[in-house]
Scaffold this motif. Structure first.
Motif, PDB file in Angstrom:
ATOM      1  N   LEU A  10       0.841  -1.202   0.000  1.00  0.00           N
ATOM      2  CA  LEU A  10       0.000   0.000   0.000  1.00  0.00           C
ATOM      3  C   LEU A  10       0.871   1.245   0.000  1.00  0.00           C
ATOM      4  CD1 LEU A  10      -2.625  -1.149   2.648  1.00  0.00           C
ATOM      5  CD2 LEU A  10      -2.984  -0.921   0.181  1.00  0.00           C
ATOM      6  N   LYS A  11       0.447   2.258  -0.743  1.00  0.00           N
ATOM      7  CA  LYS A  11       1.201   3.501  -0.844  1.00  0.00           C
ATOM      8  C   LYS A  11       0.241   4.636  -1.170  1.00  0.00           C
ATOM      9  CE  LYS A  11       2.822   5.016  -4.503  1.00  0.00           C
ATOM     10  NZ  LYS A  11       3.823   5.473  -5.477  1.00  0.00           N
ATOM     11  N   ILE A  12       0.743   5.837  -1.154  1.00  0.00           N
ATOM     12  CA  ILE A  12      -0.088   6.982  -1.508  1.00  0.00           C
ATOM     13  C   ILE A  12       0.148   7.339  -2.973  1.00  0.00           C
ATOM     14  CG2 ILE A  12       1.621   8.734  -0.805  1.00  0.00           C
ATOM     15  CD1 ILE A  12      -2.215   8.944  -0.351  1.00  0.00           C
ATOM     16  N   GLY A  13      -0.931   7.525  -3.712  1.00  0.00           N
ATOM     17  CA  GLY A  13      -0.812   8.013  -5.075  1.00  0.00           C
ATOM     18  C   GLY A  13      -0.620   9.521  -5.065  1.00  0.00           C
ATOM     19  N   ARG A  14      -0.111  10.068  -6.128  1.00  0.00           N
ATOM     20  CA  ARG A  14       0.154  11.505  -6.172  1.00  0.00           C
ATOM     21  C   ARG A  14      -0.300  12.086  -7.501  1.00  0.00           C
ATOM     22  NH1 ARG A  14       4.529   8.923  -3.931  1.00  0.00           N
ATOM     23  NH2 ARG A  14       5.078   9.529  -1.791  1.00  0.00           N
ATOM     24  N   THR A  15      -0.835  13.291  -7.442  1.00  0.00           N
ATOM     25  CA  THR A  15      -1.132  14.066  -8.645  1.00  0.00           C
ATOM     26  C   THR A  15      -0.497  15.434  -8.468  1.00  0.00           C
ATOM     27  OG1 THR A  15      -3.234  14.816  -7.698  1.00  0.00           O
ATOM     28  CG2 THR A  15      -3.310  12.870  -9.118  1.00  0.00           C
ATOM     29  N   GLN A  16       0.214  15.880  -9.497  1.00  0.00           N
ATOM     30  CA  GLN A  16       0.945  17.155  -9.445  1.00  0.00           C
ATOM     31  C   GLN A  16       1.929  17.190  -8.276  1.00  0.00           C
ATOM     32  OE1 GLN A  16      -3.126  18.570  -9.964  1.00  0.00           O
ATOM     33  NE2 GLN A  16      -2.211  20.416 -10.862  1.00  0.00           N
ATOM     34  N   LEU A  17       2.487  16.006  -7.969  1.00  0.00           N
ATOM     35  CA  LEU A  17       3.460  15.808  -6.900  1.00  0.00           C
ATOM     36  C   LEU A  17       2.888  16.055  -5.509  1.00  0.00           C
ATOM     37  CD1 LEU A  17       6.782  17.235  -8.432  1.00  0.00           C
ATOM     38  CD2 LEU A  17       5.969  14.872  -8.343  1.00  0.00           C
ATOM     39  N   GLN A  18       1.558  16.109  -5.402  1.00  0.00           N
ATOM     40  CA  GLN A  18       0.900  16.277  -4.112  1.00  0.00           C
ATOM     41  C   GLN A  18       0.162  14.990  -3.754  1.00  0.00           C
ATOM     42  OE1 GLN A  18       1.464  19.406  -2.519  1.00  0.00           O
ATOM     43  NE2 GLN A  18       2.806  19.485  -4.319  1.00  0.00           N
ATOM     44  N   ASP A  19       0.001  14.751  -2.442  1.00  0.00           N
ATOM     45  CA  ASP A  19      -0.706  13.553  -2.002  1.00  0.00           C
ATOM     46  C   ASP A  19      -2.089  13.482  -2.623  1.00  0.00           C
ATOM     47  OD1 ASP A  19       1.503  13.310  -0.466  1.00  0.00           O
ATOM     48  OD2 ASP A  19       0.488  13.479   1.477  1.00  0.00           O
ATOM     49  N   ALA A  20      -2.440  12.312  -3.152  1.00  0.00           N
ATOM     50  CA  ALA A  20      -3.776  12.111  -3.721  1.00  0.00           C
ATOM     51  C   ALA A  20      -4.504  11.069  -2.881  1.00  0.00           C
ATOM     52  CB  ALA A  20      -3.668  11.688  -5.187  1.00  0.00           C
ATOM     53  N   VAL A  21      -4.694   9.871  -3.397  1.00  0.00           N
ATOM     54  CA  VAL A  21      -5.418   8.819  -2.671  1.00  0.00           C
ATOM     55  C   VAL A  21      -4.590   7.540  -2.702  1.00  0.00           C
ATOM     56  CG1 VAL A  21      -7.691   9.801  -3.133  1.00  0.00           C
ATOM     57  CG2 VAL A  21      -6.688   8.183  -4.765  1.00  0.00           C
ATOM     58  N   PRO A  22      -4.917   6.588  -1.839  1.00  0.00           N
ATOM     59  CA  PRO A  22      -4.123   5.355  -1.782  1.00  0.00           C
ATOM     60  C   PRO A  22      -4.227   4.506  -3.043  1.00  0.00           C
ATOM     61  CG  PRO A  22      -5.333   5.672   0.259  1.00  0.00           C
ATOM     62  CD  PRO A  22      -5.892   6.664  -0.734  1.00  0.00           C
ATOM     63  N   MET A  23      -3.210   3.718  -3.243  1.00  0.00           N
ATOM     64  CA  MET A  23      -3.157   2.721  -4.302  1.00  0.00           C
ATOM     65  C   MET A  23      -2.147   1.678  -3.852  1.00  0.00           C
ATOM     66  SD  MET A  23      -0.812   4.789  -7.124  1.00  0.00           S
ATOM     67  CE  MET A  23      -1.154   3.598  -8.407  1.00  0.00           C
ATOM     68  N   THR A  24      -1.935   0.679  -4.682  1.00  0.00           N
ATOM     69  CA  THR A  24      -0.855  -0.258  -4.382  1.00  0.00           C
ATOM     70  C   THR A  24       0.295   0.009  -5.342  1.00  0.00           C
ATOM     71  OG1 THR A  24      -1.561  -2.005  -5.906  1.00  0.00           O
ATOM     72  CG2 THR A  24      -2.511  -2.018  -3.674  1.00  0.00           C
ATOM     73  N   LEU A  25       1.495  -0.320  -4.891  1.00  0.00           N
ATOM     74  CA  LEU A  25       2.657  -0.199  -5.775  1.00  0.00           C
ATOM     75  C   LEU A  25       2.488  -1.132  -6.971  1.00  0.00           C
ATOM     76  CD1 LEU A  25       5.375   1.240  -6.023  1.00  0.00           C
ATOM     77  CD2 LEU A  25       6.421  -0.668  -4.786  1.00  0.00           C
ATOM     78  N   GLY A  26       1.794  -2.238  -6.751  1.00  0.00           N
ATOM     79  CA  GLY A  26       1.517  -3.160  -7.848  1.00  0.00           C
ATOM     80  C   GLY A  26       0.669  -2.521  -8.924  1.00  0.00           C
ATOM     81  N   GLN A  27      -0.338  -1.709  -8.518  1.00  0.00           N
ATOM     82  CA  GLN A  27      -1.172  -1.007  -9.505  1.00  0.00           C
ATOM     83  C   GLN A  27      -0.332  -0.022 -10.319  1.00  0.00           C
ATOM     84  OE1 GLN A  27      -4.089   0.453  -6.629  1.00  0.00           O
ATOM     85  NE2 GLN A  27      -5.695  -0.768  -7.612  1.00  0.00           N
ATOM     86  N   GLU A  28       0.602   0.620  -9.644  1.00  0.00           N
ATOM     87  CA  GLU A  28       1.472   1.580 -10.334  1.00  0.00           C
ATOM     88  C   GLU A  28       2.310   0.889 -11.400  1.00  0.00           C
ATOM     89  OE1 GLU A  28       3.602   5.639  -8.837  1.00  0.00           O
ATOM     90  OE2 GLU A  28       3.830   3.871  -7.561  1.00  0.00           O
ATOM     91  N   PHE A  29       2.877  -0.249 -11.041  1.00  0.00           N
ATOM     92  CA  PHE A  29       3.728  -0.976 -11.988  1.00  0.00           C
ATOM     93  C   PHE A  29       2.896  -1.690 -13.055  1.00  0.00           C
ATOM     94  CE2 PHE A  29       7.062   0.138  -9.228  1.00  0.00           C
ATOM     95  CZ  PHE A  29       8.258  -0.096  -9.885  1.00  0.00           C
ATOM     96  N   ASP A  30       1.676  -2.054 -12.741  1.00  0.00           N
ATOM     97  CA  ASP A  30       0.815  -2.661 -13.755  1.00  0.00           C
ATOM     98  C   ASP A  30       0.461  -1.650 -14.836  1.00  0.00           C
ATOM     99  OD1 ASP A  30      -0.542  -5.190 -14.438  1.00  0.00           O
ATOM    100  OD2 ASP A  30      -2.364  -3.960 -14.339  1.00  0.00           O
ATOM    101  N   ALA A  31       0.334  -0.382 -14.449  1.00  0.00           N
ATOM    102  CA  ALA A  31       0.079   0.662 -15.436  1.00  0.00           C
ATOM    103  C   ALA A  31       1.259   0.790 -16.398  1.00  0.00           C
ATOM    104  CB  ALA A  31      -0.181   1.999 -14.746  1.00  0.00           C
ATOM    105  N   TYR A  32       2.481   0.631 -15.874  1.00  0.00           N
ATOM    106  CA  TYR A  32       3.649   0.661 -16.753  1.00  0.00           C
ATOM    107  C   TYR A  32       3.614  -0.517 -17.720  1.00  0.00           C
ATOM    108  CZ  TYR A  32       5.527   3.862 -13.174  1.00  0.00           C
ATOM    109  OH  TYR A  32       5.723   4.888 -12.297  1.00  0.00           O
TER     110      TYR A  32
END
Length: 511
Positions: free
Chosen positions: A224-246
């Motif tokens: 679990l981690k925090i997602g970011r938009t415009q380098l500011q805290d947004a909402v939670p996500m998983t690191l796995g979701q981040e890498f799956d997008a890649y």
């Protein structure tokens, strides 16, 4: 010849004395390639063109036209032989032409067989790449490259026939190797085919990178981690979701690449000078394409309008745009990797990249994200080359585009550099990435972004006030909610479970 294929040429007989190269008066030739060719004291042969006579190193497979081009274009120092797929494509074209001309009765069996076997040898043996010595960027719409190819093929063929290099009375670079061709159809056909061949390696590299990201997505699925938009805290996500997008963004470009590459299967071989087919047999174009498809094992087809196909650069522009798109995506991903690994104490520090080398000559212990950085730089080169390809395509006039050599140089360079960069990113970075699970968890628990989950229950205005207090007082969102008695502990626990915030979870309000 049997079933349309030639039997190997018998072992070459010994040269007769009259076939031996002449010891010409030595001079020095300055060649603008990776090396300077010195002729002083060396064995030479004498060749001529419409300008005059010149001495050529006796052992060189190239000839006088190549020499003129080398002297005229000391531009990049990158020779055509630097691109092996281009060399193979050039000789495939010559092999296909020889087969077609033989089938039509315009080229003797002996010459056709020698040309074919010469092309096969050049395509298979790396040593011949060094004979393609003209600069990749040249004037003349590729004529120098075509002449270089004709001469190398002719001299390898002569060697197979037991004749000395330069014995063009037996087999001529232009009359025989270049029969029924012009640079204006042979060069662009070879360029298109070389892009098809070189794209195989890029597609493989992209597939491997996508697989690498997918493997990490699975490995990090519970981080679990925090997602970011415009380098500011947004909402939670998983690191796995981040890498799956890649993974998804890279994988979809493999599909786009396969689609665009198909455009290069259509070629103008048989168009000769401007698309009218002058100096070729009316049956030649169809046969040459048939043989090119057989030789290259690619589904090559003849363009429906050869005049249009000779001048149009549209496929190159589309392909260059796709390479730019891939480069932009890669660069953005590498920006992310550098940010996510920043630190190790004063940055995001959510992931750790493999340590591959010391990062500073003055700061002990410093490790830099050098692999993502080099991929960024390759991406910048590709983006710049896209502008160059665009201008070259736009600069064409009437029945020909004279700037195809620079288009080829840019695209083949991009393919080579991107393939190397992607492979490096996969093997030296992505596969070794580690997650700092505890740090990711701590950051997300402290994030103000968690208040977003309260919006459907408390409303935007109340949630904003809670967020403002939590930020100002450096407290957790949950603590403020309980203090103001906006929810019970049980209600809050259900909404503030971080795991549920990584997917749709809104429930209907009770009446």
């Amino acid at each position: 010849m049997k079933n349309g294929r030639f039997h190997p040429v018998a072992r070459a007989p010994k040269r007769r004395s009259k076939d031996r190269p002449v010891k010409a008066k030595a001079d020095t030739i300055k060649v603008a390639t990776t090396e300077t060719i010195e002729l002083t004291g060396a064995s030479t042969r004498r060749e001529h063109d419409l300008i005059g006579e010149r001495d050529i190193p006796a052992e060189a497979y190239w000839g006088v036209h190549t020499l003129r081009a080398v002297e005229n274009f000391p531009i990049t120092g990158v020779i055509v032989g630097h691109f092996p797929d281009f060399v193979r494509a050039l000789v495939y074209v010559k092999q296909a032409a020889a087969r077609a001309n033989f089938r039509l009765g315009h080229l003797s069996k002996e010459k056709a067989r020698a040309i074919e076997q010469a092309c096969q040898r050049i395509a298979k043996e790396d040593k011949y790449q060094a004979q393609f010595i003209v600069d990749a960027v040249q004037g003349g719409a590729g004529t120098s490259t075509n002449m270089n190819t004709n001469e190398v093929v002719a001299n390898v063929a002569l060697e197979l026939l037991g004749k000395p290099k330069g014995a063009y009375g037996m087999l001529h670079p232009n009359d025989d190797v270049n029969m029924s061709q012009s640079t204006n159809d042979a060069y662009p056909t070879a360029l298109r085919l070389s892009i098809i061949l070189a794209s195989d390696a890029l597609m493989y590299a992209l597939e491997e990178l996508a697989f690498g990201f997918k493997a990490k997505a699975v490995e990090f699925s519970d981080v679990l981690k925090i997602g970011r938009t415009q380098l500011q805290d947004a909402v939670p996500m998983t690191l796995g979701q981040e890498f799956d997008a890649y993974y998804v963004t890279i994988k979809e470009d493999v599909g786009r690449l396969k689609e665009i590459v198909r455009l290069f299967h259509e070629v103008n071989l048989g168009a000769t000078a401007i698309g009218t087919g002058i100096n070729s047999d009316p049956r030649y174009a169809a046969l040459a394409i048939e043989e090119l498809a057989r030789v290259s094992q690619r589904p090559m087809v003849l363009a429906s309008n050869l005049i249009e196909a000779t001048s149009d650069m549209g496929a190159f522009v589309l392909f260059s745009g796709l390479l730019k798109r891939i480069a932009v995506k890669l660069s953005k991903i590498c920006n992310d990797l550098r940010l996510l690994s920043s630190g190790p104490r004063a940055g995001f520090a959510e992931i750790r990249l493999p340590a591959v080398q010391a990062g500073s000559s003055i700061m002990p212990g410093k490790i830099n994200p050098v692999i993502p950085e080099v991929v960024n730089q390759v991406a910048f080169l590709v983006i710049g080359h896209d502008i160059t390809v665009t201008m070259c395509a736009e600069g064409g006039q009437l029945q020909l585009n004279a700037f195809e050599p620079t288009i080829g140089y840019c695209l083949l360079s991009c393919l080579r550099h991107l393939t190397a960069a992607i492979t490096t990113l996969t093997t030296k970075c992505v596969t070794g990435i580690e997650a700092d699970r505890e740090h990711c968890q701590a950051l997300v628990e402290q994030s103000i972004g968690l208040v977003t989950a309260l919006g459907p229950s408390l409303g935007y205005e109340v949630s904003s006030r809670v967020a403002k207090r939590a930020l100002a007082e450096k407290r957790k969102v949950a603590d403020i909610v309980l203090e103001e008695e906006l929810m019970t502990a049980e209600e809050l626990e259900g909404l503030m479970r971080i795991e549920t915030m990584t997917a749709p979870s809104r429930l209907a309000k009770r009446a």
